[in-house]
Write a protein that holds these residues in place. Structure first.
Motif, mmCIF file in Angstrom:
data_model
loop_
_atom_site.group_PDB
_atom_site.id
_atom_site.type_symbol
_atom_site.label_atom_id
_atom_site.label_comp_id
_atom_site.label_asym_id
_atom_site.label_seq_id
_atom_site.Cartn_x
_atom_site.Cartn_y
_atom_site.Cartn_z
ATOM 1 N N LEU A 1 -3.397 15.843 -3.640
ATOM 2 C CA LEU A 1 -1.982 16.085 -3.912
ATOM 3 C C LEU A 1 -1.720 16.142 -5.412
ATOM 4 O O LEU A 1 -1.059 17.060 -5.917
ATOM 5 N N LEU A 2 -2.297 15.177 -6.134
ATOM 6 C CA LEU A 2 -2.090 15.140 -7.582
ATOM 7 C C LEU A 2 -2.686 16.377 -8.251
ATOM 8 O O LEU A 2 -2.103 16.963 -9.154
ATOM 9 N N THR B 1 -4.372 11.750 -1.554
ATOM 10 C CA THR B 1 -3.487 11.634 -2.704
ATOM 11 C C THR B 1 -4.072 12.320 -3.921
ATOM 12 O O THR B 1 -3.365 12.960 -4.699
ATOM 13 N N TYR C 1 -7.530 2.322 3.701
ATOM 14 C CA TYR C 1 -6.680 3.435 3.267
ATOM 15 C C TYR C 1 -7.469 4.473 2.487
ATOM 16 O O TYR C 1 -6.923 5.156 1.630
ATOM 17 N N TYR D 1 5.849 4.323 -13.555
ATOM 18 C CA TYR D 1 7.242 4.768 -13.503
ATOM 19 C C TYR D 1 7.895 4.693 -14.864
ATOM 20 O O TYR D 1 8.189 5.704 -15.498
ATOM 21 N N MET E 1 0.842 -1.200 0.000
ATOM 22 C CA MET E 1 0.000 0.000 0.000
ATOM 23 C C MET E 1 0.875 1.247 0.000
ATOM 24 O O MET E 1 0.652 2.205 -0.738
ATOM 25 N N VAL F 1 1.733 -4.154 -7.918
ATOM 26 C CA VAL F 1 2.746 -3.113 -7.785
ATOM 27 C C VAL F 1 3.714 -3.176 -8.946
ATOM 28 O O VAL F 1 4.121 -2.149 -9.492
ATOM 29 N N VAL G 1 3.865 1.533 -1.101
ATOM 30 C CA VAL G 1 4.524 1.711 -2.389
ATOM 31 C C VAL G 1 3.607 2.445 -3.353
ATOM 32 O O VAL G 1 4.028 3.334 -4.089
ATOM 33 N N ILE G 2 2.332 2.115 -3.309
ATOM 34 C CA ILE G 2 1.395 2.785 -4.217
ATOM 35 C C ILE G 2 1.344 4.277 -3.931
ATOM 36 O O ILE G 2 1.398 5.108 -4.832
ATOM 37 N N PHE G 3 1.299 4.607 -2.633
ATOM 38 C CA PHE G 3 1.260 6.038 -2.300
ATOM 39 C C PHE G 3 2.563 6.723 -2.667
ATOM 40 O O PHE G 3 2.569 7.850 -3.172
ATOM 41 N N VAL G 4 3.684 6.050 -2.423
ATOM 42 C CA VAL G 4 4.976 6.649 -2.766
ATOM 43 C C VAL G 4 5.038 6.930 -4.256
ATOM 44 O O VAL G 4 5.509 7.971 -4.692
ATOM 45 N N MET G 5 4.491 6.001 -5.035
ATOM 46 C CA MET G 5 4.497 6.202 -6.485
ATOM 47 C C MET G 5 3.695 7.433 -6.868
ATOM 48 O O MET G 5 4.096 8.220 -7.728
ATOM 49 N N THR G 6 2.562 7.616 -6.218
ATOM 50 C CA THR G 6 1.753 8.798 -6.513
ATOM 51 C C THR G 6 2.528 10.068 -6.207
ATOM 52 O O THR G 6 2.562 11.008 -7.004
ATOM 53 N N VAL G 7 3.136 10.062 -5.008
ATOM 54 C CA VAL G 7 3.910 11.241 -4.617
ATOM 55 C C VAL G 7 5.034 11.463 -5.610
ATOM 56 O O VAL G 7 5.301 12.595 -6.031
#
Lengths: 100, 169, 642
Positions: B153-154, B150, B143, B60, A60, B52, A62-68
């Motif tokens: 934020l975006l 988020t 979550y 990415y 979970m 992921v 990691v998903i948020f880190v990716m967004t950031v």
């Protein structure tokens, strides 16, 4: 057998590479990419922890880190473009107005 | 089999990372970074985090790195860009410090300071439910608040990027 | 009724606040009415309190009201508390009564002034401060009032601050008073160290119940320090020089502050602390001597002055000297009595002189007056009463009080005190009638401009004059020897020491029954002698004074220049202080040490900065390097630090 330690050491190597890159490179875009590398290293350790602890929290995160990271990339690149427009360079040693 | 795969992929990852750090040309640097990310995605699959891994490749390696390349092309950067080096004496200390940092991290890993609490998401359970489904459920239950934040934020990042990219600030 | 006492303070403070804050936007009449109204109310409440006190049996006439606790620190405690006893009641009656009349007078006198509301605000504030001074039940609060009246005095002397001489006089008054206040403050500290309290009741009862032997060194020092404060505020030698200069202020101010009320603060303070003073014979001698010398000294200066207000100023100093003489020989009642009568006739005289000055459009030099009695008859009549009263002709007020002081100085003191007092009385009668004759009698020496505008003052100025004239006429009967109402009234405060009851006729018993009456005759004769001499010199033979001045040139010059005391002080203190300030304090201590240390610290910081700024390269990579270094350090600390 591959253990958690393997992944963590790999993650540490990648993170250190990123740090060294930030410290020795002068091209702002490459520095930025090194930062992305550090983020990826951390993500890797998150997922590794999650896997070996039978938890979902790491994934979970990691998903948020990716967004950031995505947001950061957008803003950061925009800043670099703006700076380049003013200074005609992205060499951060030329952008040294931190000390007037 | 799995161990060999890990060692090969890890080697590729580290190598492309090293190339990224020491490559002169930013375009090649970006390509090495994409290589790194792809191999990390492979590692995610090894760690049974399929969703992921997919996101890693799509977001990415796909979106963010394309953005990077796009900017590099846009600014028409070349190798000459790093001509000026105001801190030549920082190169060796930086590498030494990198080694020191790595040592410290290894010591921390070895010291077993990092202890976590286990949960019930075992491989068997994940396989029965499906990784994506679990993540989706968690995103919209446990979550939900971070997920919504988020989005803000975006949104802010989008506006910020537009503002910064405008010709007249 | 005694509970109302806080209102006495509240009204003037309210008036001062309103006039001071929004007086500019009020109409002129309203400002005046408000200022007079609050003092009038204050006076009425004072009367109520007085009646309330009279209803109590004499032994219980002490009322204390603690308004709130002000400072409490360790064993030190100071409350904002009010004390009502016969002495303070008498004082508040005088302050509010005379103050009320002067406020009314001021409406007429100041009606053309730009700073009308400012004036009344100050005047109200002054009344408040003075009342605080006399009503407080401890030394510290008294000191606050003491300082506040000093402040108001400064503000009012310098009221016309555009005038250089006025602002200089204000500064002089302030600085000279500071010297005395310094002593007073030290005295209070010493009192706290000695008695572990600054409450009047506790300190004075400890003093009068024999916890300290008479003549003890500490008590002597305390009383001398307090007396130092008194010399400053009450204009005694050596700190009197500010009072003549204080005449730069508006005349009603001179009447209120520099004649009737504020300058008596020193006398009041000594009378209040009589129990302390009784313990120190040495201080009593000092007080009496300084009082006697001041009385004579100031009276002699008054003989030749030509400024009408200046004569009155020196007269004030001289009369204050009498009060201190009385206190010094232990005749506190006589001192308070003279304080009261003096407040009446000196306020009257000052207001009368103000009326004269008003009539002459600002002229103060008596050589340019003369023959005014037909033009301003009311002023003349009242002024005559005041002059007769201060000269000491029976049955006017000044006679009784001054006679009592002279008698006491002989019976309790010695012949020297008496002779100095008597000589001063002679001088007083002379210079007051000289003033009267030069101003109101003889040929007119007015200049053309002043003569044209000659006019009697308006009713609101003559009315207070008339009332004060009445008080000067009859006020003395409160203290008729043998049946003294005032002595009876004050005996709870002053009677505890077995001294005051043998006043007047009673004390005569030791020296033969005829002495008081003989003394009355003698002092009347002295006064008449002075009057006659003045009459002879200024009416009969107006050319004679000039000849005399030529003949005794040296003495005349000495007196005219006030014994050159101001000049001597200038050389001794003012210039020395200036020089020390300029050469040592400024050029060395300030420039070298203080500036030097401040600049030195700055230079030190700059030096460090010059070294440290080398770390600040401005290159982000450099900063990142430090950040990583810091991270490693933190992790190492976290892992190995345990």
């Amino acid at each position: 057998m591959i253990t958690l330690t393997h992944y963590l050491v790999l993650s540490a190597i990648l993170f250190t590479l990123g740090v060294v890159g930030v410290l020795i490179r002068r091209n702002a875009i490459i520095i930025f990419m090194c930062i992305e590398l550090m983020l990826n290293a951390v993500n890797l350790s998150f997922v590794a922890f999650a896997h070996y602890l039978n938890s979902m929290q790491g994934q979970m995160f990691v998903i948020f880190v990716m967004t950031v990271a995505a947001a950061e990339a957008a803003v950061g690149l925009a800043i670099i473009v703006a700076v380049f427009r003013n200074k005609e360079t992205v060499n951060i040693d030329d952008i040294n107005i931190m000390k007037w | 089999m799995e161990a060999y795969l890990f060692y090969i992929v890890a080697a590729i990852t580290v190598l492309s990372g090293v190339y990224l750090v020491f490559e002169k040309n930013p375009v090649f640097g970006a390509l090495y970074l994409i290589q790194t990310m792809l191999s990390i995605a492979v590692l995610y699959i090894l760690l049974e985090a399929q969703f992921v891994a997919a996101v890693q490749i799509i977001v990415y390696a796909g979106a963010i790195m394309v953005l990077f390349l796009f900017v590099i092309m846009l600014l028409n950067l070349n190798i000459k860009e790093e001509k000026k080096n105001a801190l030549p004496f920082q190169r060796i200390p930086a590498i030494l410090m990198g080694i020191a940092l790595f040592t410290v991290i290894c010591i921390v890993i070895k010291s077993k300071l990092l202890q976590g609490k286990g949960d019930h998401y075992t491989t068997a359970y994940m396989n029965s439910m499906g990784n994506t489904k679990i993540i989706g459920t968690l995103l919209f239950t446990e979550y939900l608040l971070p997920f919504e934040i988020t989005s803000i934020l975006l949104f802010a990042a989008a506006i910020g990027a537009i503002m910064l990219a405008k010709r007249k600030l | 009724m005694l509970n109302l006492v806080a209102l006495i303070l509240l009204f003037p403070l309210l008036g001062a606040a309103v006039n001071g804050l929004i007086g500019k936007r009020l109409q002129k009449e309203h400002v005046g009415y408000l200022a007079c109204g609050v003092i009038g109310l204050s006076f009425l409440v004072s009367l109520l309190v007085f009646c309330g006190l009279l209803l109590l049996p004499p032994a219980e006439r002490l009322f204390e009201k603690e308004v709130f606790c002000w400072i409490e620190s360790g064993s030190f405690k100071s409350v904002v508390g009010l004390q009502v006893d016969p002495l303070s009641t008498l004082m508040i009656l005088v302050v509010t009564g005379v103050g009320f009349l002067i406020h009314i007078y001021s409406i007429g006198y100041m009606h053309q002034d730009k700073g009308y509301h400012r004036y009344f605000s100050y005047l109200n504030l002054f009344t408040f401060s003075m009342l605080l001074l006399v009503l407080s039940n401890n030394f510290l609060l008294m000191f606050i009032g003491w300082e506040a009246v000093g402040l108001c005095s400064y503000l009012l002397i310098g009221f016309w601050f555009e005038k250089k001489s006025a602002s200089n006089a204000a500064k002089k008054a302030f600085v000279v008073n500071r010297v005395g206040d310094f002593g007073f403050a030290l005295g209070i500290m010493l009192i706290f160290l000695t008695f572990h309290s600054i409450d009047f009741t506790e300190v004075l009862s400890a003093a009068s119940h024999g916890h300290f032997e008479a003549g003890s060194f500490t008590i002597t020092i305390i009383t001398l320090l307090l007396f130092m404060g008194a010399t400053g505020k009450s204009a005694q030698i050596p700190l009197y020089t500010w009072l003549p200069d204080a005449m730069e202020g508006p005349t009603p101010v001179s009447a209120l502050i520099h004649a009737a009320t504020m300058v008596t603060a020193g006398v009041y303070m000594i009378v209040r602390c009589n129990a302390l003073y009784m313990l120190s014979p040495f201080t009593m001698t000092v007080v009496a001597s300084i009082g006697a010398v001041t009385a004579l000294f100031a009276a002699s200066v008054g003989l030749v002055q030509n400024d009408i207000k200046r004569v009155l100023a020196y007269s004030t100093i001289s009369q204050l000297g009498y009060m201190f003489l009385a206190c010094g020989v232990g005749a506190f009642t006589a001192g308070v009595f003279h304080l009261m009568t003096h407040a009446f006739f000196k306020a009257l005289l000052f207001l009368g002189s103000g009326s004269v000055i008003h009539a002459l459009s600002g002229e103060q030099d008596m050589r340019k007056m003369g023959g005014l009695r037909h033009h301003i008859p009311t002023t003349y009549k009242t002024f005559l009463i005041g002059t007769v009263a201060i000269a000491g002709i029976p049955p006017f007020a000044g006679f009784f009080s001054k006679d009592e002081i002279l008698l006491e100085s002989l019976t309790r003191g010695n012949f020297i005190y008496w002779s100095m007092g008597a000589l001063a009385a002679f001088f007083t009668a002379f210079y007051m009638f000289r003033l009267l004759f030069m101003t109101f009698h003889g040929k007119s020496r007015l200049d053309h401009h002043a003569a044209e505008h000659l006019h009697e003052s308006p009713r609101n100025m003559t009315l207070p004059l008339t009332v004060l004239a009445g008080l000067s006429l009859f006020g003395g009967f409160l203290g008729i020897p043998g049946a003294s109402a005032i002595q009876h009234f004050l005996s709870p405060v002053l009677g505890g020491h077995g001294h005051t009851e043998i006043s007047g006729a009673a004390s005569g018993g030791h020296h033969g029954a005829g002495l008081p009456y003989l003394m009355m005759v003698v002092s009347t004769a002295i006064a008449l002698g002075g009057i006659f001499l003045a009459y002879y010199l200024y009416i009969k033979k107006p050319e004679l004074p000039k000849k005399l001045a030529e003949r005794f040139r040296l003495i005349y010059k000495l007196l005219l220049n006030k014994y050159y005391v101001d000049e001597i002080y200038d050389v001794l203190f003012v210039n020395t202080t200036k020089k020390i300030s300029a050469q040592i304090l400024w050029k060395f201590v300030d420039v070298k040490m203080i500036d030097g240390s401040v600049n030195g610290i700055a230079r030190l910081v700059r030096g460090f900065g010059n070294v440290l700024r080398l770390l600040q390269t401005g290159y982000i990579r450099n900063y990142a390097f430090y950040i990583v270094l810091g991270c490693i350090f933190v992790v190492v600390l976290a892992v190995f630090g345990k």
